[in-house]
Write an enzyme that holds these catalytic residues in place. Sequence first.
Site, PDB file in Angstrom:
ATOM      1  N   TRP A 169      57.188  44.271 -36.581  1.00  0.00           N
ATOM      2  CA  TRP A 169      57.178  42.837 -36.845  1.00  0.00           C
ATOM      3  C   TRP A 169      57.738  42.593 -38.252  1.00  0.00           C
ATOM      4  O   TRP A 169      57.308  43.240 -39.207  1.00  0.00           O
ATOM      5  CB  TRP A 169      55.748  42.319 -36.726  1.00  0.00           C
ATOM      6  CG  TRP A 169      55.578  40.848 -36.935  1.00  0.00           C
ATOM      7  CD1 TRP A 169      56.344  39.854 -36.399  1.00  0.00           C
ATOM      8  CD2 TRP A 169      54.574  40.209 -37.715  1.00  0.00           C
ATOM      9  NE1 TRP A 169      55.875  38.623 -36.808  1.00  0.00           N
ATOM     10  CE2 TRP A 169      54.787  38.815 -37.620  1.00  0.00           C
ATOM     11  CE3 TRP A 169      53.510  40.672 -38.488  1.00  0.00           C
ATOM     12  CZ2 TRP A 169      53.984  37.890 -38.262  1.00  0.00           C
ATOM     13  CZ3 TRP A 169      52.704  39.750 -39.124  1.00  0.00           C
ATOM     14  CH2 TRP A 169      52.935  38.372 -39.019  1.00  0.00           C
TER      15      TRP A 169
ATOM     16  N   ASP B 114      46.830  46.530 -35.960  1.00  0.00           N
ATOM     17  CA  ASP B 114      47.193  45.130 -35.747  1.00  0.00           C
ATOM     18  C   ASP B 114      47.051  44.849 -34.256  1.00  0.00           C
ATOM     19  O   ASP B 114      47.879  45.269 -33.450  1.00  0.00           O
ATOM     20  CB  ASP B 114      48.628  44.896 -36.228  1.00  0.00           C
ATOM     21  CG  ASP B 114      49.023  43.419 -36.187  1.00  0.00           C
ATOM     22  OD1 ASP B 114      48.198  42.596 -35.764  1.00  0.00           O
ATOM     23  OD2 ASP B 114      50.161  43.109 -36.577  1.00  0.00           O
TER      24      ASP B 114
ATOM     25  N   ALA C  78      47.071  42.019 -31.895  1.00  0.00           N
ATOM     26  CA  ALA C  78      47.420  40.598 -31.821  1.00  0.00           C
ATOM     27  C   ALA C  78      47.647  40.094 -30.404  1.00  0.00           C
ATOM     28  O   ALA C  78      47.824  38.885 -30.220  1.00  0.00           O
ATOM     29  CB  ALA C  78      48.679  40.336 -32.655  1.00  0.00           C
TER      30      ALA C  78
ATOM     31  N   LYS D 228      47.198  34.273 -29.611  1.00  0.00           N
ATOM     32  CA  LYS D 228      47.960  34.476 -28.375  1.00  0.00           C
ATOM     33  C   LYS D 228      47.058  34.482 -27.150  1.00  0.00           C
ATOM     34  O   LYS D 228      47.332  33.802 -26.158  1.00  0.00           O
ATOM     35  CB  LYS D 228      48.743  35.787 -28.448  1.00  0.00           C
ATOM     36  CG  LYS D 228      49.905  35.767 -29.428  1.00  0.00           C
ATOM     37  CD  LYS D 228      49.458  36.038 -30.844  1.00  0.00           C
ATOM     38  CE  LYS D 228      50.629  36.150 -31.806  1.00  0.00           C
ATOM     39  NZ  LYS D 228      50.176  36.305 -33.208  1.00  0.00           N
TER      40      LYS D 228
END
Length: 399
Positions: free
Chosen positions: A139, A220, A222, A255
């Site tokens: 990312w 991470d 997400a 999300k």
Amino acid sequence: MSAPTPFDALTPQPADVLLSLIALYRDDPRPKKLDLGVGVYRDDTGATPVMRAVKAAEGRLLETQGSKSYLGPEGDIRYTELLQPIVFGFGRAMPADTMVGVQTPGGTGALRLAAELVNAAQKNAKRPGAKVWLGTPTWPNHAPIMTSAGLTVATYRYYDQATQTILFDEMMSALKGADAGDVVLLHGCCHNPVGADLDQAQWRAVAEVVAERGLIPLIDLAYQGLGDGLEEDAAGARLVLDAAPDALVAYSCDKNFGLYRERVGALYAKGGTPARTALMRSNILLLARVNWSMPPDHGGALVRVILDDAGLTAEWRAELDAMRTRINQVRQALAAGDAWLAPLGHQRGMFSLLPLSPEQVGLLRRDHAVYMVGNGRANLAGLTLATVPQFIDALRAVR
């Protein structure tokens, strides 16, 4: 004319690529244009809807919320308590004296808070050269978040875009060369931007090297629930968390609850001893206080209301299952539609990094009204089963 000031020394910064792409897409009059750029979930109509469970929670919150008073730097404590078993597993409750959970403004806020905690620890330990290891591509915000917090970033190749394969041997070689106390940032699931995740055997190997080398994992997480399921998507990360005495998890509800603009996240910190955990907690709260004083409440309160009610939780899970199923159906249709796209069927999440040049991406936009990031990252949630053939035809035209 005003006198010169220090602000005159600022250097111009390039425009945000995604914001520019949004404007180009908006102004394109072609009726069959495809937006595969912005990283949000879309349904079959192209909308990013408010989830039914969220709407119900908002109504309940409107009727019952009695105050808008401050929460404190840790945010909504019940929110992080209810989220913890989803992250770490039901029946796997972490002892309270070895786990810290705080609410953050999105997963990005959690990453920043984790980076500042690591930086403070490294300075106090007189290890300013300690590294944060990132697999590339990753990312785009990962490296800037780490470096802006004062950390040193080291990289290894995680994925080969041309062959659409994970470079696991290179990853393991890099981690085996890392020093004790170094941080390794890992995508928990639905890797952004490549879509290719480690399998369970590879996760076990990473867990072993993390334990052997004394590395600190920063996971991470997400997109939990958008790959294979809530439990399945966290299984690999949990192997690493179990292996490491100290670990950090940056979590996002943006999300999987569709709360993008509410910025709903959490940072969890696991300490190897109660004394270490207490130190981590006090420093996290101080850093949170300095950065944003306390996080925004509304989105976290909605998640709390949903997870505190069995009926709303079941509704949310059903909606999340439907979102995941739709994304995976698009992936399977792409893989079946052209052998060149076969790897997409084995990947997970919204994103894939297609082996396209910036010139080919430009042709897709100019000649076929297909909008995606110049490096080949495509948000496959921008497609439907009906538009998959259109996308495949456009790809064939530019290859």
